[in-house]
Each structure stands twice: as C-alpha cells, then as structure tokens.
Write a protein that holds these residues in place. Structure first.
Motif, short mmCIF file in Angstrom:
data_model
loop_
_atom_site.label_atom_id
_atom_site.label_comp_id
_atom_site.label_asym_id
_atom_site.label_seq_id
_atom_site.Cartn_x
_atom_site.Cartn_y
_atom_site.Cartn_z
N ALA A 91 6.38 -1.01 9.66
CA ALA A 91 6.60 -1.51 8.30
C ALA A 91 6.44 -0.38 7.29
N GLN A 92 5.55 0.56 7.60
CA GLN A 92 5.31 1.67 6.65
C GLN A 92 6.56 2.55 6.47
N ALA A 93 7.34 2.71 7.54
CA ALA A 93 8.56 3.51 7.43
C ALA A 93 9.61 2.79 6.57
N VAL A 94 9.70 1.48 6.76
CA VAL A 94 10.65 0.68 5.98
C VAL A 94 10.29 0.76 4.49
N ALA A 95 8.99 0.62 4.19
CA ALA A 95 8.55 0.70 2.79
C ALA A 95 8.83 2.09 2.21
N ALA A 96 8.58 3.13 3.00
CA ALA A 96 8.78 4.50 2.51
C ALA A 96 10.25 4.74 2.18
N MET A 97 11.15 4.26 3.03
CA MET A 97 12.59 4.45 2.75
C MET A 97 13.03 3.62 1.55
N PHE A 115 11.20 2.50 -1.09
CA PHE A 115 10.61 2.85 -2.38
C PHE A 115 10.57 4.37 -2.62
N GLY A 116 11.08 5.13 -1.66
CA GLY A 116 11.15 6.57 -1.88
C GLY A 116 9.78 7.23 -1.81
N VAL A 117 9.08 6.99 -0.73
CA VAL A 117 7.76 7.59 -0.54
C VAL A 117 7.89 8.73 0.48
N GLY A 118 7.70 9.96 0.01
CA GLY A 118 7.80 11.12 0.90
C GLY A 118 9.23 11.60 1.09
N LEU A 119 10.18 10.81 0.65
CA LEU A 119 11.60 11.19 0.71
C LEU A 119 12.31 10.42 -0.39
N LYS A 120 13.54 10.80 -0.67
CA LYS A 120 14.31 10.09 -1.69
C LYS A 120 14.63 8.68 -1.17
N ALA A 121 14.52 7.68 -2.04
CA ALA A 121 14.77 6.29 -1.62
C ALA A 121 16.21 6.13 -1.13
N LEU A 177 1.01 6.09 3.79
CA LEU A 177 1.99 6.23 4.88
C LEU A 177 1.38 6.98 6.06
N PHE A 178 0.74 8.13 5.77
CA PHE A 178 0.19 8.94 6.86
C PHE A 178 -1.03 8.28 7.50
N GLU A 179 -1.81 7.54 6.71
CA GLU A 179 -2.92 6.78 7.29
C GLU A 179 -2.42 5.75 8.31
N TYR A 180 -1.36 5.03 7.93
CA TYR A 180 -0.83 4.03 8.86
C TYR A 180 -0.24 4.70 10.11
N THR A 181 0.38 5.86 9.93
CA THR A 181 0.94 6.55 11.10
C THR A 181 -0.18 6.94 12.06
N LYS A 182 -1.30 7.38 11.49
CA LYS A 182 -2.46 7.70 12.33
C LYS A 182 -2.98 6.43 13.02
N ARG A 183 -3.09 5.35 12.26
CA ARG A 183 -3.66 4.12 12.81
C ARG A 183 -2.76 3.47 13.86
N PHE A 184 -1.46 3.36 13.56
CA PHE A 184 -0.57 2.60 14.45
C PHE A 184 0.08 3.47 15.54
N ASP A 185 0.36 4.72 15.24
CA ASP A 185 1.02 5.57 16.23
C ASP A 185 0.06 6.59 16.84
N GLY A 186 -1.13 6.73 16.23
CA GLY A 186 -2.12 7.68 16.76
C GLY A 186 -1.76 9.13 16.48
N ASN A 200 0.82 -1.22 0.00
CA ASN A 200 0.00 0.00 0.00
C ASN A 200 0.85 1.26 0.00
N VAL A 201 1.88 1.28 0.81
CA VAL A 201 2.74 2.47 0.84
C VAL A 201 3.41 2.63 -0.52
N ARG A 202 3.81 1.52 -1.10
CA ARG A 202 4.48 1.59 -2.40
C ARG A 202 3.53 2.13 -3.48
#
Lengths: 429, 429
Positions: free
Chosen positions: B187-193, B195-201, B45-54, B36-38
């Motif tokens: 897991a969402q942070a690992v995927a973001a780093m 695949f370069g989601v929100g920052l350069k891979a 990414l931000f949805e998961y941050t809301k769901r898992f970290d609140g 999903n993040v990919r």
C-alpha cells in the motif's frame, strides 16, 4: 473582483495544484447510507428518500410508469422538445463516430488472435433532480450508452417533495431510449443500483452528482464500474488581444452561475484584455439573475493569469488541466497540439461552452479538478468492454511451447509449465 | 476432490454470484498506511519498507540504478531472456493493433468536431516481488503503456530482505522500456506513486497486487486513475466429450497453483469427461510441487457443473464472467458469439492459459471476480485519454443559437443563455 495571479509564482503553484476528493466526514455519512441500503434494502432506500427528498416513494410508485412519461410530453414547451430532439441527434451522430468493431486476425499458421469490443449489459445513469431539471444530462449519459449498444439503460433521479420527476428529464429519457426510470437520488440511489436494491443491479454507474453521489460512487467502485469522480465545474479561457471582452466575460459568468465552487480562469498575455473583461463582467452581472452565486464564485475561485505569451498560456492550461478550455485567439487551431490536458477544447469566438453543454454533439460529462490528466469525456468506450481471443494452432503451439515453459519455470510456476508440457507429450490431442 | 454443483440450483446461484472487495479491517489498516505516507513522506515510506519487506531502503538506493539494471543481464538465463524478448515483441505487436488515431471532422459550414486520443503523461506500474519474480507482469503492464505513447513509465516493486530486486523483473523492465524503477511495494508504494512521495506523482496506477495493494488502489482512485480492482485468479473451462481430460486437468492445476483462493471451474455436458478429468487431476497432482496449495484451492474454490448442453454451459460461464475462459469443444468458435462475459477466451486444445499468460500477445492483466462484466483486459486505451474538440463556425452558431438558448433557459441557466445571446447581438465578433 477576480484575483490576479502572476506566473510563475508560489501563488500560481498553489492555485494549479491537483484538487483532491477527500472529505472524511461526508465519506463516513455516505458509507452509512450505502451500508444501510445494502443490508436493509428498499426499506432503507425509501426512508432516505423521505428524509433527503421529502417524498413518499414505495414499491408501487418507485419505478416511473410509461403513462407518466407519456404525460410529460404534454407538460413541456414544444420548442424546447424540438431543440432536445435536435441535440439528441447531434449527440448520437458524434458518438457513432467513436464505434469500433471487434477484430480477430487469422495468421498464416492457423493462429487467431483478437479483441472483442462489446456493450455492457446494464448501465445506471444518475441524473440530478429535485428543483432543477437537467434534460441535457439525460441525453449526454443515455445516448452514448445506447450508441454503444447497451440493452438495459436505467436512470435514477431524485423526486421533488410531491414525488414528481421533472417532465423535461422524462421526455429526454424517452427520446434517448432509457429503458427504466426510478425515483431515487443521492448516495442511496447509487447503492441501490450497485447492489440491486429494488431493481436488478447494474454493471456500471455514470453521471454527475453532488459530493454525496460522488463519494458513494467511489465506495461502490469495484462492485460496479463508474465513469469518474467529478467535482465542481471549471472553465479556463486562453485569449489574446483579438478576443472580444464581452464574450470572455459572458463565458466566465455562465460557468460561475453553476455553483459558488465553480472555477473560472483567464490566461492571457494581454493586460488590456484582462481589464476590459473585468469591466464587462461588472456590466453583464448587473442584468443577470443568480448574481450572488456568480460574484462569490468569481471572488473565491476565479483567477486571471497574465503570461508572457501564448506558449506560456498553454503551459498554465496544461498544469490546470481544465474541464472546459476555450481558446479565443487569432489562430486557435495553432495551439491545439500543445494543449494536451483538457476535457473539451472550444475553439474560436462561436464556440462558447453552452454550445458543447447542450447541442454540438460531444459529451458534456467531462473530467474536473485536474483529472483530465487521466479521465476522458463520457464516450462510447465508457459503455463497452473488451475480451481477448486466443486460438493457438498446433503449429504455433509447437513452435512456442519451449519459450512458454522456460518463462513459467523462471517464475516458479511448474503447473503452468506442465499445462504446456502435457500437450507436447500427448499424442491424442 | 472438486465439488459437483447441479444447475440450475440454489448452490449454483450462490457460487455464481458476484464477489465483492469488502474487507473493512484490511481497508482500515491500508488507510492508515496511505495517510501516513501522504503526510509524513519518505520517512513513513521507508519505515514501512523496513517493516513489511525487511529491507533498508533510503534516498540513496530508493531508485534502482542503471548499473544495477545492466548487472541483472548477467544474472539471468540467456534462454529465458531470449524468450522474454520474443514475448515482448508479441505483446507489442498485439497492442499496436489497438491504436486509434485522433480525428477531427470538418463539416461543410466550417464547423469542426473531433476527439483527440492521446497518451497519459506518467504512469506507475506495480509489479509484485519479494520472493517470487514476475517478469511477465512487467511486460504486460509496461509494453502497452509504451505502445500507447506514455513518455514516463515508472515501476514499483518490493525488494527482498537484502534490498535486491529480482533480476528477471529488472531485465523485463529494461526490455519493455520502463523509465524509472523504485524499490517499494504494498500500500505504501501505491500511496507514494499517487501523492508523489519520493518521486513525481503519476497519473494512473496499473498492475496486480495482493489485497493491500488492491485496497490502496481503491483509496487513491480519483487522485489518480487505476486500471481495475483485481482479486484471486480464475479459470472456467467449457468442455465437451471431445476434450482431452489430461489437458483440462493440467489447466485446472496451473490455475490452482497460484493461490489457495484461485477458482477452477469445469462446465460440461459430459459426466464421463468430468470423471476422467478428476482422475487425471489426481494423477498429475502426484508429480507436481505446490501440491498442498493446489489441493486446497480445488477443494475450497473448485467446481464442476454438469449441464444439459453447450448452450447452458455458455449461460453458466456468462453468469460467472471468468477471468480466463477456455473452450475445449469440437467447434469452439461456434460458441464465441454467445460468450459475452469474460476477460480472455482461449479456444481449442492448443491454447492453454499459459500461452496467454506469457507469450501470445494479448494481455494477462484481466478482470476477476465477475468484473469482466464491466472491466477490460489491460489495453492501449488504459494508457490514453480523450479530449473533445468543438469549433463552431459562425454559420452553424447562427443556425443553432436559438435551440441552445431554449435548452439553457429550460434548465434555468440564464448566464448560459447570455453567453450565446451576447454573441448574436455583438456585431464585432
């Protein structure tokens, strides 16, 4: 025949972007093979060998006997054997230069800190087989492992339909010092080595293979270590007008004969060179076997970039991060400091890729698909591991104890702080 | 409270066998997050941050600002900051000793072979967060990366419910030279780093995390490199009758407070010591917080092996291949050569694990679950990659060409042979 791509451009961005190892359907089939071998053991392993390799393998002939290896020596061309032995020696010498000692540094207050660098105990080397023979892959995997000091090097290679293993692979195994050879291939061989099915489990699996082998290596990663995930082979040639077109063309074709998915890239500021290379490709193609494979590879995955200058050529190359990078320019070493992303760099007119594939000494197991950004050629470190050594003296401990307690408490780990405090309080110690 | 296991025995075999990272259900959930993040990018990414970290994280506050990092300095205890700085310096000094130069060796006939050792370009460091703070993990990941020469070190750490990042982690990031800090975890942070989601891979992801982070690292492995797959923490203590029971007990408890899955193992030839350690454990437990976690860890995963002698103790330890190995014997260095499987070895009474966790200099990111057989502590090599250099002279090429052609033909690769032959024939070259 080879696509021209201008740079910079959207087409260039698409061509240069990272490849990925996703293949969900193959991954699912591989997962099934791995799970079956793990749970059902040699029964499943031998069933897959029958199904995929067409060979009858069982407990009695699974491990290749010493007699069979000895017999292989009478089946190989003596000139090839002599060449293999010289290659083996070159590979050994190059990899020996990579050896590092363990070190422990005693400090004035009696503290000793260090790093032990030691060989893995048991390594599994995968060597493709079937119809083809890859004695060079045997050497490139097993020699560095032995140089690293690995006492148990195991080799897995798929048998032909009659159960035989190519004699060149067997003599290469013997020359390289491989300790055990097993008749098995594919995902099932990777699973068997990782989980100890039919043989003692290994600590690490190295070596190239097809997509089944590669995805199996990914699946067992963590249970064992692996060297890398490798895809189709690639060459990128940076050339200027000083390059001999026939050399560039020959190097393109030697890459393209591997596989229709192999990538061949020329990056040059000289449009004249590009045209001359294309003409040479046509000429050389006419007299080589495997013509269809080469033509399809060049058409599907080849590319020629005409760039402003050699500076821009280095930029394109770094973005591609090629497995093999050839520099055929007037002063190739002048670019070396700029070429930061590549598996192996071949400099000058007398360093075509086959020099490295077979003979010079550096490893031919190299990162592909842009993974040279983070993977290294197979090397001695691949077969070693490190252990830290910490021996604090009482003087150092007394000096640092309050800092350590402060840090442990800042992380909310009171029992960590206690392990330090108890040593400060205790007079017996 | 701690199980006694005799050695050798079937119970010992079961306890000492390799752990495995299989958790199919978690792996499936992680695969969904990564996919999903990919595919959906920062929205997912931000949805998961809301769901898992609140936490409410969006484009505007995703990256932690310099002002926020500066402000963190006023929120931390100055004594802890001073200790962090001294730890940082020790870690830097220890890792600088691991640096190796690139080398190119010119040979008499003009041939040059070599190995370039260069930093990765962009590395992502994962640091656990939420309620706890792990400034030591920041240092242990980022300092070696910077010593290795990595120009871009990125840090990901999950925010608290209010979106904040622990100030100790932020000052540690600044001290270590981290270049960018992002508010994301799991897991969402690992995927973001990757695949370069929100920052350069990034090119590689390192650092410890929970099972979600670990399985996400396995899934993105190949797209990026990773350091290792790590499970629950462990300590194995080899002790003889000279050991102070209070020290061994304190070290057991400091390990056990991490996690109910943490493993604590004592291997000793002295039944008297084992009894004294157990009594000490009871005594120290009474005054420490986290008592329930420690008791459960000791009961579920602790073990005491009474062995014949120290030789057999080394055998048990090598089979377990512990993350942390403490040697509390009369002459601990005498065993060092026999202890071939361990992440870090702590020798003598003044080297409890927290000395290495926080301060001495060697890395605290260590292989767990028996993977010390093939993984190393995080080190400078973790953040570098190699490139082979091959520059053959005409003289060397002329000497070796026939061997290379013979080997290429033996593997059925005629275009490889042609790439050599064309250079022999061509007079222009």
């Amino acid at each position: 025949m080879v696509r021209r791509i201008s740079y910079p451009s959207a087409e260039a961005d698409a061509y240069l972007q990272k490849k990925s190892f996703d293949d969900v359907q193959v991954a699912e089939r591989v997962a099934e093979v791995v799970a079956n071998v793990r749970s059902r053991g040699t029964a499943a392993l031998f069933e897959y060998t029958k199904r995929f390799d067409g060979a009858d393998v069982n407990e009695s002939n699974f491990r290749v006997s010493e007699a069979e290896i000895e017999a292989a020596y009478s089946q190989v061309d003596p000139d090839v054997l002599a060449a293999l032995r010289r290659a083996c020696e070159n590979i050994r010498r190059f990899h020996e230069k990579q050896l590092r000692p363990s070190w422990i540094e005693p400090e004035a207050d009696g503290t000793m800190l260090g790093q032990l660098i030691r060989p893995l105990e048991r390594v599994g080397v995968y060597v493709p087989g079937g119809l083809a023979s890859y004695p060079s892959s045997v050497l490139m995997n097993a020699v560095p492992a032995k140089v690293a000091g690995v006492p148990q090097v195991v080799m897995a290679t798929p048998p032909g339909k009659d159960g035989s293993i190519n004699p060149y692979s067997l003599v290469a195994a013997k020359e390289a010092g491989v300790d055990e050879v097993y008749r098995m291939g594919g995902a099932q061989a990777v699973a068997a080595m990782a989980f100890g099915v039919g043989l003692k489990a290994v600590d690490k699996i190295t070596g190239p293979g097809n997509i089944y082998v590669t995805l199996a290596k990914k699946q067992v990663y963590g249970t064992v270590d692996i060297d890398m995930l490798a895809g189709p082979s690639e060459v990128l040639v940076i050339a200027d007008e000083s390059a001999t077109p026939a050399y560039v063309a020959a190097d393109f074709l030697s890459q393209a004969e591997h596989d229709v998915r192999a990538a061949t890239v020329l990056v040059t500021p000289s449009a004249a060179l590009a045209e001359a290379v294309e003409a040479e490709i046509e000429r050389q193609l006419a007299v080589l076997p495997r013509r269809e494979i080469m033509e399809q590879a060049l058409r599907d995955n080849g590319a020629i970039f005409i760039v402003q200058d050699l500076e821009e050529a280095c930029e394109v190359s770094n973005r591609f991060a090629p497995e093999h990078l050839e520099v055929l320019t007037e002063t190739p070493f002048a670019l070396l400091g700029k070429l930061t992303q590549a598996g192996a760099i071949f400099l000058g007119p007398y360093s075509p890729e086959p020099v490295g594939d077979y003979f010079a000494g550096p490893n031919h197991v190299l990162p592909t698909g842009g993974t040279a950004r983070f993977y290294s050629p197979l090397n001695v470190d691949t077969f070693q591991k490190k252990t830290s050594v910490i021996a604090y003296s009482k003087a150092r401990f007394d000096r640092d104890a309050r800092d350590i307690i402060a840090l442990a408490k800042a992380e909310g780990l009171d029992a960590h702080a206690n392990a330090v405090a108890v040593r400060l309080e205790n007079k017996e110690g």
